[in-house]
Scaffold this motif. Sequence first.
Motif, PDB file in Angstrom:
ATOM      1  N   HIS A 390       0.900  -1.119  -0.105  1.00 27.98           N
ATOM      2  CA  HIS A 390      -0.083   0.002  -0.135  1.00 27.98           C
ATOM      3  C   HIS A 390       0.899   1.226  -0.183  1.00 27.98           C
ATOM      4  CE1 HIS A 390      -2.422   3.071   1.911  1.00 27.98           C
ATOM      5  NE2 HIS A 390      -3.588   2.496   1.367  1.00 27.98           N
ATOM      6  N   ALA A 391       1.805   1.374   0.798  1.00 26.73           N
ATOM      7  CA  ALA A 391       2.780   2.425   1.071  1.00 26.73           C
ATOM      8  C   ALA A 391       3.634   2.790  -0.312  1.00 26.73           C
ATOM      9  CB  ALA A 391       3.763   2.326   2.210  1.00 26.73           C
ATOM     10  N   ALA A 392       4.138   1.415  -0.903  1.00 26.39           N
ATOM     11  CA  ALA A 392       4.759   1.622  -2.208  1.00 26.39           C
ATOM     12  C   ALA A 392       3.876   2.236  -3.352  1.00 26.39           C
ATOM     13  CB  ALA A 392       5.302   0.232  -2.594  1.00 26.39           C
ATOM     14  N   ALA A 393       2.618   1.847  -3.410  1.00 28.72           N
ATOM     15  CA  ALA A 393       1.908   2.449  -4.466  1.00 28.72           C
ATOM     16  C   ALA A 393       1.561   3.844  -4.099  1.00 28.72           C
ATOM     17  CB  ALA A 393       0.576   1.532  -4.362  1.00 28.72           C
ATOM     18  N   ARG A 394       1.849   4.354  -2.980  1.00 26.45           N
ATOM     19  CA  ARG A 394       1.677   5.706  -2.674  1.00 26.45           C
ATOM     20  C   ARG A 394       2.895   6.589  -2.364  1.00 26.45           C
ATOM     21  NH1 ARG A 394      -2.007   2.328  -2.026  1.00 26.45           N
ATOM     22  NH2 ARG A 394      -4.439   2.701  -2.393  1.00 26.45           N
ATOM     23  N   THR A 395       3.949   6.019  -2.774  1.00 22.10           N
ATOM     24  CA  THR A 395       5.251   6.598  -2.427  1.00 22.10           C
ATOM     25  C   THR A 395       6.055   7.044  -3.848  1.00 22.10           C
ATOM     26  OG1 THR A 395       5.353   5.543  -0.424  1.00 22.10           O
ATOM     27  CG2 THR A 395       7.374   6.438  -1.136  1.00 22.10           C
ATOM     28  N   ASP A 396       6.671   8.124  -3.667  1.00 23.33           N
ATOM     29  CA  ASP A 396       7.496   8.547  -4.716  1.00 23.33           C
ATOM     30  C   ASP A 396       8.624   7.826  -4.734  1.00 23.33           C
ATOM     31  OD1 ASP A 396       8.536  10.387  -6.939  1.00 23.33           O
ATOM     32  OD2 ASP A 396       9.533  11.184  -5.702  1.00 23.33           O
ATOM     33  N   VAL A 397       9.301   7.399  -5.596  1.00 20.22           N
ATOM     34  CA  VAL A 397      10.515   6.227  -5.574  1.00 20.22           C
ATOM     35  C   VAL A 397      11.779   7.428  -5.304  1.00 20.22           C
ATOM     36  CG1 VAL A 397      12.145   4.966  -6.428  1.00 20.22           C
ATOM     37  CG2 VAL A 397       9.504   4.435  -6.854  1.00 20.22           C
ATOM     38  N   LEU A 398      11.875   8.478  -5.878  1.00 17.36           N
ATOM     39  CA  LEU A 398      12.941   9.175  -6.272  1.00 17.36           C
ATOM     40  C   LEU A 398      13.275  10.125  -4.689  1.00 17.36           C
ATOM     41  CD1 LEU A 398      15.376  10.662  -7.592  1.00 17.36           C
ATOM     42  CD2 LEU A 398      13.633  12.378  -8.319  1.00 17.36           C
ATOM     43  N   THR A 399      12.097  10.878  -4.125  1.00 16.78           N
ATOM     44  CA  THR A 399      11.958  11.478  -3.239  1.00 16.78           C
ATOM     45  C   THR A 399      11.611  10.735  -1.851  1.00 16.78           C
ATOM     46  OG1 THR A 399      10.004  12.432  -3.318  1.00 16.78           O
ATOM     47  CG2 THR A 399      11.649  13.578  -4.681  1.00 16.78           C
ATOM     48  N   GLY A 400      11.014   9.655  -2.022  1.00 16.38           N
ATOM     49  CA  GLY A 400      10.290   9.187  -0.744  1.00 16.38           C
ATOM     50  C   GLY A 400       9.232   9.687  -0.142  1.00 16.38           C
ATOM     51  N   LEU A 401       8.843  10.773  -0.836  1.00 15.92           N
ATOM     52  CA  LEU A 401       7.633  11.652  -0.546  1.00 15.92           C
ATOM     53  C   LEU A 401       6.288  10.825  -1.021  1.00 15.92           C
ATOM     54  CD1 LEU A 401       8.413  15.172  -1.132  1.00 15.92           C
ATOM     55  CD2 LEU A 401       8.685  14.232   1.115  1.00 15.92           C
ATOM     56  N   GLN A 402       5.202  11.232  -0.359  1.00 15.92           N
ATOM     57  CA  GLN A 402       3.939  10.698  -0.867  1.00 15.92           C
ATOM     58  C   GLN A 402       3.792  11.132  -2.038  1.00 15.92           C
ATOM     59  OE1 GLN A 402       0.704   9.669   2.364  1.00 15.92           O
ATOM     60  NE2 GLN A 402       1.782  11.498   3.053  1.00 15.92           N
ATOM     61  N   ASN A 403       2.880  10.262  -3.186  1.00 18.30           N
ATOM     62  CA  ASN A 403       2.739  10.773  -4.519  1.00 18.30           C
ATOM     63  C   ASN A 403       1.328  11.242  -4.609  1.00 18.30           C
ATOM     64  OD1 ASN A 403       1.040   8.308  -4.345  1.00 18.30           O
ATOM     65  ND2 ASN A 403       2.360   7.261  -5.507  1.00 18.30           N
ATOM     66  N   ARG A 404       0.890  11.512  -5.759  1.00 18.04           N
ATOM     67  CA  ARG A 404      -0.284  12.133  -6.296  1.00 18.04           C
ATOM     68  C   ARG A 404      -1.580  11.263  -5.810  1.00 18.04           C
ATOM     69  NH1 ARG A 404      -1.331  16.729  -9.597  1.00 18.04           N
ATOM     70  NH2 ARG A 404      -3.201  17.242  -9.494  1.00 18.04           N
ATOM     71  N   ARG A 405      -1.318   9.912  -5.850  1.00 16.56           N
ATOM     72  CA  ARG A 405      -2.380   9.303  -5.568  1.00 16.56           C
ATOM     73  C   ARG A 405      -2.805   9.274  -3.966  1.00 16.56           C
ATOM     74  NH1 ARG A 405      -2.443   2.428  -6.325  1.00 16.56           N
ATOM     75  NH2 ARG A 405      -4.377   2.213  -5.251  1.00 16.56           N
ATOM     76  N   ALA A 406      -1.707   9.578  -3.188  1.00 17.95           N
ATOM     77  CA  ALA A 406      -1.831   9.598  -1.733  1.00 17.95           C
ATOM     78  C   ALA A 406      -2.410  10.816  -1.448  1.00 17.95           C
ATOM     79  CB  ALA A 406      -0.333   9.227  -1.135  1.00 17.95           C
ATOM     80  N   PHE A 407      -1.882  11.789  -2.109  1.00 16.44           N
ATOM     81  CA  PHE A 407      -2.648  13.306  -1.915  1.00 16.44           C
ATOM     82  C   PHE A 407      -3.970  13.251  -1.964  1.00 16.44           C
ATOM     83  CE2 PHE A 407      -4.169  17.386  -3.817  1.00 16.44           C
ATOM     84  CZ  PHE A 407      -3.644  18.077  -2.684  1.00 16.44           C
ATOM     85  N   THR A 408      -4.477  12.584  -3.377  1.00 16.69           N
ATOM     86  CA  THR A 408      -5.780  12.641  -3.394  1.00 16.69           C
ATOM     87  C   THR A 408      -6.799  11.903  -2.217  1.00 16.69           C
ATOM     88  OG1 THR A 408      -5.674  12.617  -5.852  1.00 16.69           O
ATOM     89  CG2 THR A 408      -7.736  11.619  -4.986  1.00 16.69           C
ATOM     90  N   GLU A 409      -6.198  10.764  -1.747  1.00 18.21           N
ATOM     91  CA  GLU A 409      -6.798   9.932  -0.617  1.00 18.21           C
ATOM     92  C   GLU A 409      -6.807  10.979   0.479  1.00 18.21           C
ATOM     93  OE1 GLU A 409      -4.634   6.314  -0.275  1.00 18.21           O
ATOM     94  OE2 GLU A 409      -5.488   5.629  -2.108  1.00 18.21           O
ATOM     95  N   SER A 410      -5.569  11.517   0.837  1.00 26.63           N
ATOM     96  CA  SER A 410      -5.430  12.585   2.107  1.00 26.63           C
ATOM     97  C   SER A 410      -6.239  13.573   1.973  1.00 26.63           C
ATOM     98  CB  SER A 410      -4.052  12.822   2.443  1.00 26.63           C
ATOM     99  OG  SER A 410      -3.150  11.664   2.370  1.00 26.63           O
TER     100      SER A 410
END
Length: 562
Positions: A390-410
């Motif tokens: 779940h975290a991998a699908a919502r994490t940007d690989v380069l920076t380790g920050l959450q990604n756009r998908r995680a932003f929409t959920e949050s």
Amino acid sequence: MTPLFHLSASLSECASLGAFRDRLRAMLADDPALPFTLSPDGSGHILRPTGAAELPADQAVFLQVVNNLHARLLTLDRQARVNGLAEQFARRDEENPSLSTFAEELCRIFEVRGLAGLGVAGGTLRRVPHWDAGKPVVPAFTPGDVAVIRAGEVSFRPDGVLLPLGGKYRPRAAFWLDAGAPDRAWPDADRALLRQLGHQLGLEVERLQAVRYTRSLQVLHAELLGGELEDAYQPLLERALATIPGAECGSLLIREGGVFRYAASVTFDETELSEVTFPVGHTRDQWYGLGEEAWHRGVPRVQSRGLLAAHGTGYDLHGERVNAPLPSVAGIQANIGVPILYQGEVYAFLNVDSMTDPEAFDRESIALAQSFARQAALLLHEARMRAQVHAAARTDVLTGLQNRRAFTESLTRELARARRHALPLSLLVADIRAFKAVNDTHGHLVGDQALMQVGEVLLRELRVSDVVFRPAGRDAPAGQGGALEVFRWGGDEFAVLLPETDLAGARVVRERLRAAMRGTDVAGLPIELNVGVAALRDGDVTGEVMLREADDAMYRDKQGSR
């Protein structure tokens, strides 16, 4: 008078207790000259002489033969009824006959006044009223009676029988059969039957315990599916305590690097435990104490009060060593400690405690604790793997920050929380000033370095605990603390959700970020951000207006820098 040997032969042909009694009653009615009468209760010696004079030899032999035949048939009848009763008990979870009906039949079989259900809890015998039948008079039981039950010994007394229900493991329940008389004799045949019944019922109780255990794991697995890993710890512990005999409370430690922390507890003071950690080596060598080889095999360890205080000495609080037992440990009378491991790696530790009984845990408790720990390891491992996916699908690989998908959920979650509690919500969006020029001049590797540096600054500056920019006097709803969340939208764009923060607070954050970026560079080029902020407006149900206003503000910032 009919020859007595003919009467004996006729009675010996009876195959059932009822037929025997009916034929004997008819014989006495047909020949009043027979110097015998039936016992009023129909048990034990059914036939007795009518006078006090000594019987002739043939009559004395007849009396003995009849009573022996009756005793044999009585034993066979009770044996059949006891077996039938045990089978009925074994079908309770299938056909669900009332336990009171079962208890009433047991009273009829052994012709007692009543039955009382008893359970061993906290080192004492306690009534289980819904097991009762008849009108039993229950004596005051002593610690010695608890020891008798735990030893699986049937106690035959003039006023009744204390019958433990024990199979493979130590009994934890018993019946009290009230004889209804102060001087009841218990023949050897009845004693053997009652011992057999106690063992049969004990095996069935253990089977039902195993069924409950299996169902409990199934329910737990269903509860953990799709949930957050942190949410799994408390139900996991509660299921363990509900399953393991003798358990009253407990805790679950989760390994994080080189320490264990409390992830769940039952009946302990969570305030006391929340900031406490234990070095892994201390937990293994002191608290557990069975050695590294047993530790990596998940062998349960049982201790009682005399050893717990010494083994529990010392813990870390806010990183500082405290060389004293936790106050919670001082009250524990018995403890089972089980390492929870997967493929040899211990990443959790289960504590099962009794606060009242130093002898609370037996082989069954230990076996179930170990079995539960094994199943828990599989469940936690599965939950951990799902969490990682779940975290991998919502994490940007380069920076380790959450990604756009995680932003929409949050964003969806924080919008709902803001509306529910009438709280402000702000958004900060940013991109890297002249980022295209960096890529074109120095290549994408340097561009990636710039993105990573921005991500590091955002995470460093926007700590979850930092709430200085929230409106004065505003507190988060209990249990609802809004954590700052940082996202990489894609390309060189970033976003920060600011729960419980109004527009003025968001502007403070913007200036702090700009200040933090000063002095950062890549390939000798300073890294600067274009930043826009906006706050949630009334009627903006989806947050679309806030997103557009933040983006427009960032564009104006970018235009003003040229």
